[in-house]
Each structure stands twice: as structure tokens, then as C-alpha cells.
Design an enzyme around this catalytic site. Structure first.
Site, PDB file in Angstrom:
ATOM      1  N   GLY A 216       0.840  -1.196   0.000  1.00 14.77           N
ATOM      2  CA  GLY A 216       0.000   0.000   0.000  1.00 14.77           C
ATOM      3  C   GLY A 216       0.869   1.237   0.000  1.00 14.77           C
ATOM      4  O   GLY A 216       2.090   1.137  -0.010  1.00 14.77           O
ATOM      5  N   GLY A 217       0.237   2.370   0.025  1.00 13.87           N
ATOM      6  CA  GLY A 217       0.996   3.602   0.017  1.00 13.87           C
ATOM      7  C   GLY A 217       1.885   3.735   1.241  1.00 13.87           C
ATOM      8  O   GLY A 217       2.884   4.413   1.226  1.00 13.87           O
ATOM      9  N   PHE A 218       1.531   3.070   2.311  1.00 15.33           N
ATOM     10  CA  PHE A 218       2.244   3.308   3.549  1.00 15.33           C
ATOM     11  C   PHE A 218       2.888   2.057   4.125  1.00 15.33           C
ATOM     12  O   PHE A 218       3.245   2.023   5.288  1.00 15.33           O
ATOM     13  CB  PHE A 218       1.299   3.942   4.563  1.00 15.33           C
ATOM     14  CG  PHE A 218       0.684   5.194   4.019  1.00 15.33           C
ATOM     15  CD1 PHE A 218       1.415   6.363   3.981  1.00 15.33           C
ATOM     16  CD2 PHE A 218      -0.586   5.189   3.486  1.00 15.33           C
ATOM     17  CE1 PHE A 218       0.882   7.517   3.448  1.00 15.33           C
ATOM     18  CE2 PHE A 218      -1.127   6.349   2.956  1.00 15.33           C
ATOM     19  CZ  PHE A 218      -0.403   7.509   2.931  1.00 15.33           C
ATOM     20  N   GLY A 219       3.048   1.034   3.312  1.00 10.83           N
ATOM     21  CA  GLY A 219       3.750  -0.131   3.792  1.00 10.83           C
ATOM     22  C   GLY A 219       3.184  -1.399   3.181  1.00 10.83           C
ATOM     23  O   GLY A 219       2.121  -1.382   2.571  1.00 10.83           O
TER      24      GLY A 219
ATOM     25  N   ASP B  54      -9.070   8.902  -1.081  1.00  2.72           N
ATOM     26  CA  ASP B  54      -8.282   8.096  -2.016  1.00  2.72           C
ATOM     27  C   ASP B  54      -9.102   6.907  -2.501  1.00  2.72           C
ATOM     28  O   ASP B  54      -8.636   5.770  -2.505  1.00  2.72           O
ATOM     29  CB  ASP B  54      -6.969   7.643  -1.374  1.00  2.72           C
ATOM     30  CG  ASP B  54      -5.959   7.165  -2.410  1.00  2.72           C
ATOM     31  OD1 ASP B  54      -6.193   7.393  -3.618  1.00  2.72           O
ATOM     32  OD2 ASP B  54      -4.946   6.552  -2.031  1.00  2.72           O
TER      33      ASP B  54
END
Ligand SMILES: *[C@@H]1O[C@H](CO)[C@@H](O)[C@H](O)[C@H]1NC(C)=O
Ligand SMILES: *[C@@H]1O[C@H](CO)[C@@H](O)[C@H](O)[C@H]1NC(C)=O
Ligand SMILES: *[C@@H]1O[C@H](CO)[C@@H](O)[C@H](O)[C@H]1NC(C)=O
Ligand SMILES: *[C@@H]1O[C@H](CO)[C@@H](O)[C@H](O)[C@H]1NC(C)=O
Ligand SMILES: *[C@@H]1O[C@H](CO)[C@@H](O)[C@H](O)[C@H]1NC(C)=O
Ligand SMILES: *[C@@H]1O[C@H](CO)[C@@H](O)[C@H](O)[C@H]1NC(C)=O
Ligand SMILES: *[C@@H]1O[C@H](CO)[C@@H](O)[C@H](O)[C@H]1NC(C)=O
Ligand SMILES: *[C@@H]1O[C@H](CO)[C@@H](O)[C@H](O)[C@H]1NC(C)=O
Ligand SMILES: *[C@@H]1O[C@H](CO)[C@@H](O)[C@H](O)[C@H]1NC(C)=O
Length: 826
Positions: A517-520, A633
């Protein structure tokens, strides 16, 4: 020669098997290996040599594969460019030590050579005359022609195909000028040479480049003595193999050895240009990928353009080094970073030792491409290296490396990447005015300043520590999320400990990774109870502190709806933060609607249900939940599907956690994805529930058409999907938009209604767009009153987002669209 061969084969067809049983790893001259004889087996039973057909193919090849692995995995193929179409193949070794493979045409009885080892040895290395040569398969997987004296006349390790196993090399023999490199197979069925090569470039600092044809796709970065500085995998995590790099006057090459002799591992460049180091897992009976080299967007060669620096933890990932500015501010603001950066002050080489040009240090980076050795550079000190670069007006940067001494750059700096830990130091030349405080000239001030700062931090730290201790005492040491209360009380959410999560995900193994994902990364896991979970492991560099994490957890835990992915628990361990969600076996919607084969499994009824489900989830977020959340998003890859293909919105905590206070109407952090962002949000950072409505409209058009808005291409015009849908609508041909993969009959009225709703949602002005409750009303009723849509926002692709080319499909949860986070400078 051919005559001789026929003679051999006829002559030796009888005594063959008896001789083979004497030495199963060896073939003597006058013996043959046929398609029906047993393969040669190396003495340690590790490898076999014989005839095989690749997956789905009837062609016969001679290859070497692992003996003890049920999945046939060839590491080397002899006649890869010249297959045998039947079982007439024959391998033999001549008295002169030449290995020959022949095939016989059964109708004409004609025998032809399909491969010969003398053809592959480009610089014929036969210093010693052949003396009773034999063909032997060694336990390393190396097929050698051994001379009577024991030396090798030829060896397969000198001619790698797509695979390296321990003992094989990738690089150069500088004496004979022989190169070892690997080439991908063309397809799974066809081992002939494909487009991708992985070769060591020895101009400048040695580095290994993955090319597609002539174009560089990825570079590992130079070797820093321990590993390639572009290799993202921290070394201590690698318990499978030791990488080895040899540079001396005779050789420059890369190789590796398995740490444990019982391990089976290989390095391969696959048909799609993916570089992988795999290890065989006996328990699972499959190959496990242990390193991925092209892991993220920064690994795409020169993503940030000339002089740009890529950092995966920055948002956006590209930035200009200090002293540089974007080549085009306009492109830069539109997320086009491929133009790169230029110097704020051009160099004019009027350098005088004091007050002239100098160097600014950059630490922990992957050194740029196209370096040069300074003549006589090895053994130079850093000061000498700096002086040498300064003397040459065209020298723009230098680095001092342990391995090769002083290296310099003369051109634009390409493919620099910043690491959090690891990497090397290097110095970029700058005009005096751009050196600022960081340069050598102001060392004194800098020292004083930093001492002050450090003292300050220490004092603050002490104070903080004191208060934390007090508070911990108050809480009995329990983990606190809200200022005072322990987390369990506040959330009623299970806290998993790290051990449970690690066990569930098989220690975050690559095999369990299901997305990024965008964050991990996201991992699949199975709890001891048998429940399947998806674990989102937030990257430490995601910028999310304890507070944001707390927000996300609290927020998500409170949001419960059948069209939202459920949070099952979280895990906080020192710096680690993880979220455990319910696992969605069908992954995400984009995998269905944009996929030629899977798309057919989604008929109109299912698609309509999905549209309505998403609308319900969104309505809940906007209106019915206690918190009134704007997603920010919404996109196809954020819609997950359960067993019954019910849609569930995911990632809805992020917007709030990463975007600051939602009560604000403006943000200086724009979070979203190209193609789904409303104009007012992408351009001005204004957001409201209507920005989500816009994204929803895009999503509906994508579901109806099976096409992505972003990257939409039509031969007749430059419009994106929105523009295309708008055009068709005005021409009264909206049904042309419908995905051809959908099976008829299609209820025309319902489809038209959806398209109209979608067009209403993507209108330019937020005020014109309906709210989600109106959207649901329109979707649910048979004959709703609906206004006529006005022109959509962002109807032309070229308007904002033709640029970003950094994302390649690589995982199920984000597939082709990276979430972007943009910081507005205001
Ligand atoms: C054998 O030779 C004949 C005549 O040249 C040709 O038509 C046929 O395709 C060949 N068969 C194979 C298997 O190569
Ligand atoms: C091919 O060889 C076989 C055995 O060597 C023989 O029986 C057959 O007649 C030959 N065929 C032709 C077409 O020469
Ligand atoms: C060997 O190479 C020559 C020249 O490249 C070619 O004509 C010949 O067919 C090759 N022989 C084999 C068996 O590949
Ligand atoms: C270069 O390194 C290789 C491998 O370590 C070694 O076998 C060889 O002797 C070395 N050559 C020189 C000239 O040092
Ligand atoms: C190549 O590797 C990638 C990543 O593991 C995989 O998705 C792809 O299917 C592989 N391609 C082939 C042809 O095996
Ligand atoms: C070179 O640049 C410096 C500042 O960057 C400037 O002061 C100087 O005049 C320039 N010299 C020439 C010859 O252009
Ligand atoms: C390199 O160094 C050697 C010995 O220090 C010296 O003899 C030689 O002239 C130098 N070459 C160049 C090009 O500076
Ligand atoms: C600077 O380096 C370049 C590239 O090596 C070289 O061609 C040029 O002659 C050098 N210039 C000076 C002044 O040494
Ligand atoms: C260093 O930079 C700061 C701010 O940019 C400036 O106030 C200060 O005067 C500078 N110090 C020196 C020695 O140039």
C-alpha cells in the site's frame, strides 16, 4: 563430422546403458545420451542432465536441473535457441572434447547438428591439447569437459542462461575478456534468449545493469564492499546466501554462496524482467522469493530525471538536491518529475580555492550512474579527490570509495536514490552561493550551532523523559494511546503481540506478501484460530507517528459497515505499527474490471451490486458514521471483494491520519491518485465530500467500461475516460461505453442510469455534484428524476496527469496506481 556421428550413434547404441551404470555422472567419447536413456546424475545427486520439454511445450531441449526438486527447474539449457521437435536427439562427446547434440529427421534419415560446445566457446581456450576428454556433470551443476590432466576444456558455467547458482559468475575475466551474464527466457515455453539481460558494466564503478534490449531498466548501484548499494535488503535479514564481489586485476564479477550447504537457492532474471533470488522451501514444496531487487518506484531507472533524487519515504518521491531547482516548475507541480533538476546557479568554473566553487555532501545514497575512475585515483585521499575534481571544469561530483578509490562524474547525475540507512556518501559541486552554511567554509558556525542544538535536544529530551516516566508510573506502564487511558479501555480492540503476528505471517515472508500500500506492505496471515487476516505493516518511514496511528486505529475501529473492510486489531511494538484487517480472498476490484480474463466473471448484475455497495459504504463514511469521514483516495484498488464479491472500501483511515484535521476545508497535503482526483482538490487542495463523489463517479465509469480513466487511450481523440463518456453521452451513444467483456443481455436503462449518475458525479463544479445520499436514491429507484450532467472536470488526460510513469504493476492492492501525497508549498 556428421558421418562420424552417425557412426558413433549406431556403434554405441548397445553398450551404452551398461557403461552408464558404471559412472552415472560421466559420458565417455563414443557414448551417447539419448532421449530415452537415463539422465546423467552428479555424484552428490544434486543435479541431473538430460532431455526435457519446458512447460506447455513439446520441443526437446538438453538441460541441467535440480535433481531433488519436484518442480523441474532448469538452470542451464544447451540448445536453447535450437530445439529438437521429436525424440531423436542425441548428445555425445567427440575425441577432441567437443560436445555435440544432433537430431535425426525420421523421414529422410538425415542427421543434423543442433548445438555444439565448440560453437559457444568464443575465445577458444584450448591451451592444452585434448587428451582423452570426458564429459562430467559436477555436483555444483557445472557440466565440464575434463581433460586427461584434470583441467577443463569447456564448462557450462562459462555460458550462463537465465540462472545463477553458487559458483557461477556474473562479470568479466579481464585477462581473456570473457563475459558472463544472464539472459531471460523468451517465454515460459521457450528458453531462447529473451529481451532482458543482466550484465556487469565495468566502465567506471562496476555495477550490474538490467536492460531490456538496449534500455537500462534497473541498476543495482555500485558495490560498496558488502553489498550493492542499491540493494534494498538489509544484509542481516539474509540468512540464505552470501553475496560475493571480486575485483582485482584479473576479474571483476559477482557471485554468491549458500550460507548453509543444504540450502538450494538460485538467482534468476525471469521472462518479464524480474530479478529474483529464490530458495527452495521443502516443507511447502515451492520456490520462495527472498529478495526482490526492483521493489519500489525508486528502483525504476532514473525515475526522477537528471539530478533528481528519489526517496521512497519522501512524498512525492522525487526531489531536487539542495542547490538545484526543478527544470520546469510547471511540470513539477503537475507531478511530472521526469524532467529532473537544474542548478540554481550554473557552474562557471571560476573556482579559486577560497570563496569559489565547492562541494556539498550527500550521505546514504545510491551513487548515480555513469561514473568514471580518476586516472591514478586509487589510493587517493578524499581531499586529493576533491581537489582533482575541482581542477577539472567538467567534473560535477566525486565520491571516495574503499574499493576503487576516487570516482568522478562529468554529466548530469542520473538515478540517485536516497536510503534510510546504507548507501554511500558523495559530493556535488556547487557555486559558492549555493554552498550556504553546510560547506566547509562555515564549519565553525556550524559546529557552534550544532552544539547548541544538541544541547537543546538533550535538555528537551530529559524533560520529556521525566514527564513520560511520571505518566507511565501513573498508568502502571501500560501502553497509552489517548493521553491518559490505556489503549484496551479506549478501543475495545484486540491488541496482537508481535509474536502472534509474525507467526501468522510466517515471519512476514515474501510468500505471504500480498501487496504494497501507500504506507507499507500488506501480508496475509493465519491466526492460530484459523482466521485469515491481512496485516498492514506500516513502514517506519511513512511519517506516521504514534498520534497518527492512534487516530487511524480509533477511527477505523469505530467505523463498522458491511461495505467497509473491518479492522480486527492492531499491534504496536516499539517502532513497529501494524493493523490487522479481515482478509479478502478476492483481492481488489481493479484485478477484475481491468483484466481481460477475470473481467468476464463480472456480469452486469454483479457490477451494479458493487456500485451500489460502494455507494452505501461511502454514504456511511460521509453521513452516517459518527465521525463523518472523507476518504480522499477512493479507487478501484482500494475496493476489496469478499467471497461473494461484495465490495468493501479499504484504506479509509489514511486520509485522516495523513492529512491532518478533516474539519479543515483546505489542506496542504494532497493525498490521492491520478485519474481519481477532483480538479479542485488536485489543483487547490480544496476538499470536501464532493471530492469523494468525483472519485466515485470515475470509479462507476471504470466499472461500466472496464477501462481505466488514467491511461485511457482512444484512437480518435485525446480525451480521457471521463471525456470519452461525456462525448458519447452527448452523441447519444452511451451504450458504446459498456465493457465488451460483459455478457449480454444488459439492462440498457439501468446501465444508462449508472452512466448518467457517474457523469453527474464528475462534474467540474463541486456544487453541481450530487451527495452520496442523492446518488443512492438515483441508483435505487426505477425512474428517478435526474438533472442533465454538465461538462466533467479533467476530461482531457493531458490536462494533468499524462506524466507519471513511475508506477508499474507489481502487486494486487495498488496495481497500477500509486497513491501520491503532495505537499503544497504555501
Ligand atoms: C524431415 O525432412 C522433411 C523433408 O526435408 C521435412 O519436410 C520435415 O519437416 C522434416 N521433419 C522434421 C521433424 O524436421
Ligand atoms: C532409415 O534408416 C533405417 C535404419 O537405419 C532404415 O531402415 C530406413 O529404410 C531408412 N530410411 C530411409 C528413407 O533412408
Ligand atoms: C556454429 O556456428 C556457425 C557460425 O555461426 C553456424 O553456421 C553453425 O550452424 C553453428 N553450428 C551449430 C551446431 O550451432
Ligand atoms: C582475483 O581474485 C580471484 C578470486 O578471489 C583469485 O582467484 C585470483 O587469484 C585473484 N587474482 C589476482 C591477480 O589477485
Ligand atoms: C516473473 O516474476 C514476477 C514477480 O515474481 C511474476 O509476477 C511473473 O509472473 C513472473 N513471470 C513469469 C513469466 O514467470
Ligand atoms: C561565476 O559565478 C559567480 C557566482 O556564481 C560570479 O560571482 C562570477 O562573477 C561568475 N564569473 C564569471 C566569469 O561569470
Ligand atoms: C600514476 O602513478 C604512477 C606512480 O605513482 C606514475 O608513475 C604515473 O605517471 C601516474 N600516471 C598518471 C597518468 O598520472
Ligand atoms: C577533464 O576530464 C575530462 C574527462 O576525463 C577530460 O577529457 C578533460 O581533458 C579534463 N580536463 C582537464 C582540464 O583536465
Ligand atoms: C547561515 O544561514 C542562516 C540562515 O540561512 C543565516 O542566518 C546565517 O547568517 C548563515 N551563517 C553564515 C555564517 O553564513
Amino acid at each position: 563430422m556428421v558421418v562420424l556421428l552417425i557412426f558413433f550413434s549406431i556403434f554405441t547404441s548397445l553398450p551404452l546403458s551398461s557403461k552408464l551404470s558404471v559412472a552415472i555422472d560421466t559420458l565417455y567419447p563414443a557414448q551417447t545420451l539419448t532421449d530415452n536413456s537415463n539422465p546423467l546424475v552428479s555424484t552428490g545427486q544434486a543435479f541431473e542432465l538430460g532431455f526435457f520439454s519446458p512447460f506447455n511445450s513439446n520441443n526437446r531441449y538438453i538441460g541441467i536441473w535440480f535433481k531433488n526438486i519436484p518442480i523441474r527447474t532448469p538452470i542451464w539449457v544447451a540448445n536453447k535457441n535450437n530445439p529438437i521437435s521429436d525424440s531423436s536427439g542425441l548428445l555425445t562427446i567427440t575425441a577432441t572434447g567437443n560436445i555435440i547434440i544432433t537430431a535425426t529427421n525420421t523421414t529422410t534419415n538425415q542427421t543434423t547438428a543442433v548445438w555444439s560446445s565448440s560453437n559457444s566457446s568464443s575465445p577458444p581456450p584450448t591451451p592444452t591439447p585434448p587428451n582423452n576428454p570426458i564429459l562430467q556433470l559436477l555436483d555444483s551443476g557445472n557440466l565440464v569437459v575434463k581433460n586427461g590432466g584434470g583441467d577443463y576444456l569447456w564448462q557450462s558455467f562459462d555460458y550462463p542462461c537465465d540462472t545463477l547458482v553458487p559458483g557461477m559468475k556474473l562479470g568479466w575475466n579481464l585477462i581473456t575478456n570473457q563475459e558472463w551474464y544472464i539472459t531471460s527466457w523468451k517465454t515460459l515455453e521457450d528458453p531462447s534468449s529473451g529481451d532482458f539481460t543482466y550484465r556487469l558494466d565495468r566502465h567506471g564503478l562496476p555495477e550490474i545493469l538490467l536492460r531490456k534490449g538496449l534500455t537500462v531498466e534497473y541498476r543495482g548501484g555500485p558495490w560498496d564492499g558488502v553489498r550493492f548499494c542499491g540493494d534494498p535488503q538489509p544484509l542481516e535479514q539474509n540468512t540464505v546466501f552470501n553475496p560475493i564481489f571480486v575485483v582485482n586485476s584479473s576479474y571483476v564479477y559477482y557471485t554468491f554462496e549458500n550460507i548453509d550447504a543444504t540450502t538450494i537457492s538460485r538467482f534468476v532474471v525471469n521472462q518479464t524482467g524480474k530479478l529474483m533470488h529464490l530458495t527452495w522451501n521443502q516443507r511447502r514444496g515451492e520456490w520462495i522469493e527472498i529478495t526482490t531487487l526492483q521493489g519500489d518506484a525508486c528502483d525504476n531507472y532514473a525515475t526522477c530525471g537528471p539530478n533528481g533524487i528519489c526517496s521512497i519515504s519522501a512524498s512525492p518521491i522525487c526531489y531536487c538536491p539542495v542547490g538545484f531547482i526543478p527544470r520546469s516548475q510547471q511540470d513539477y507541480d503537475r507531478f511530472d518529475r521526469t524532467g529532473g533538476c537544474v542548478r540554481r546557479t550554473p557552474l562557471n568554473c571560476t573556482s579559486v580555492p577560497d570563496g569559489g566553487e565547492g562541494f556539498r555532501k550527500f550521505s546514504g545514497v545510491k551513487l548515480p550512474d555513469r561514473s568514471y575512475f580518476l586516472v591514478n585515483g586509487s589510493g587517493m585521499s578524499e581531499v586529493d579527490c576533491e581537489a582533482a575534481c575541482l581542477r577539472n571544469c567538467t567534473c560535477v561530483a566525486f565520491a571516495q570509495t574503499d574499493l576503487s578509490g576516487c570516482v568522478v562524474w562529468f554529466e548530469d547525475l542520473l538515478d540517485i536514490r536516497e536510503f534510510n540507512g546504507g548507501g554511500m556518501d558523495f559530493y556535488i559541486r556547487m557555486a559558492a552561493s549555493d554552498l550556504g552554511n553546510g560547506s566547509n567554509k562555515n564549519k565553525r558556525t556550524a559546529v557552534i550551532a550544532s552544539v547548541t542544538v544538541i544541547l537543546g535536544i538533550l535538555v528537551l529530551g530529559l524533560i520529556g523523559w521525566y514527564f513520560m516516566r511520571k505518566q507511565n508510573a501513573h498508568n502502571g506502564g501500560a501502553l497509552t494511546l489517548d493521553n491518559q487511558r490505556p489503549v484496551e479501555e479506549d478501543l475495545e480492540l484486540p491488541l496482537f503481540d508481535l509474536v502472534t503476528i509474525s507467526n501468522a505471517t510466517d515471519y512476514f515472508s515474501f510468500a505471504n506478501k500480498i501487496g504494497e500500500g501507500g504506507f507499507g506492505p500488506v501480508y496475509k496471515g493465519v491466526l492460530p484460530t484459523g482466521q485469515e487476516i491481512a496485516v498492514k505493516r506500516l513502514s517506519k518511514t511513512s511519517g506516521q507517528g504514534l498520534t497518527e496511528f492512534k487516530n487511524e486505529v480509533i477511527l477505523i475501529a469505530k467505523l463498522q459497515h458491511r461495505n467497509l473492510v473491518r479492522l480486527l486489531g492492531c499491534c504496536i511494538h516499539e517502532e513497529e505499527r501494524m493493523l490487522a484487517y479481515e482478509y479478502m480472498p478476492n483481492k481488489s476490484l481493479d484485478l477484475f474490471i481491468f483484466n481481460q480474463t477475470r473481467g468476464t466473471s463480472l456480469d452486469w448484475k454483479k457490477r451494479f451490486d458493487i456500485i451500489v455497495g460502494i455507494a452505501r459504504g461511502l454514504l456511511y463514511l460521509h453521513r452516517d458514521s459518527r465521525l463523518r469521514v472523507i476518504h480522499r483516495d477512493l479507487k478501484a484498488s482500494n475496493i476489496l471483494l469478499d467471497n461473494d464479491m461484495n465490495p468493501k472500501i479499504s484504506d479509509f483511515g489514511l486520509a485522516r491520519s495523513f492529512g491532518g484535521d478533516q474539519s479543515e476545508e483546505n489542506t496542504n497535503r494532497v493525498i490521492g491518485t491520478y485519474g481519481y482526483m477532483s480538479p479542485e482538490y488536485a489543483i487547490d487542495g480544496h476538499f470536501s465530500v464532493k471530492s469523494d463523489v468525483f472519485s466515485f463517479g470515475v470509479l462507476v465509469l471504470e466499472i461500466v467500461s472496464g477501462k481505466k480513466n488514467r491511461g485511457f487511450y482512444h484512437p480518435d481523440h485525446d480525451l480521457n475516460l471521463l471525456g470519452h463518456a461525456w462525448k458519447l453521452w452527448n452523441e447519444g451513444k452511451s451504450m458504446k461505453l459498456v465493457d465488451a467483456l460483459m455478457e449480454s443481455p444488459i439492462p440498457t436503462l439501468e446501465v444508462l442510469r449508472c452512466i448518467q449518475v457517474a457523469l453527474l458525479c464528475v462534474q467540474q463544479r463541486p456544487e453541481d455534484r450530487p451527495t452520496m445520499s442523492v446518488v443512492l436514491l438515483m441508483l435505487d429507484s426505477e425512474n428517478p428524476m435526474m438533472p442533465m450532467p454538465k461538462q466533467p472536470g479533467f476530461y482531457s488526460e493531458r490536462f494533468i496527469s499524462e506524466t507519471d510513469s513511475s508506477s508499474t504493476p507489481r502487486n494486487p492492492y495498488t496495481s497500477n496506481d500509486l497513491t501520491i501525497t503532495k505537499l503544497h508549498g504555501r
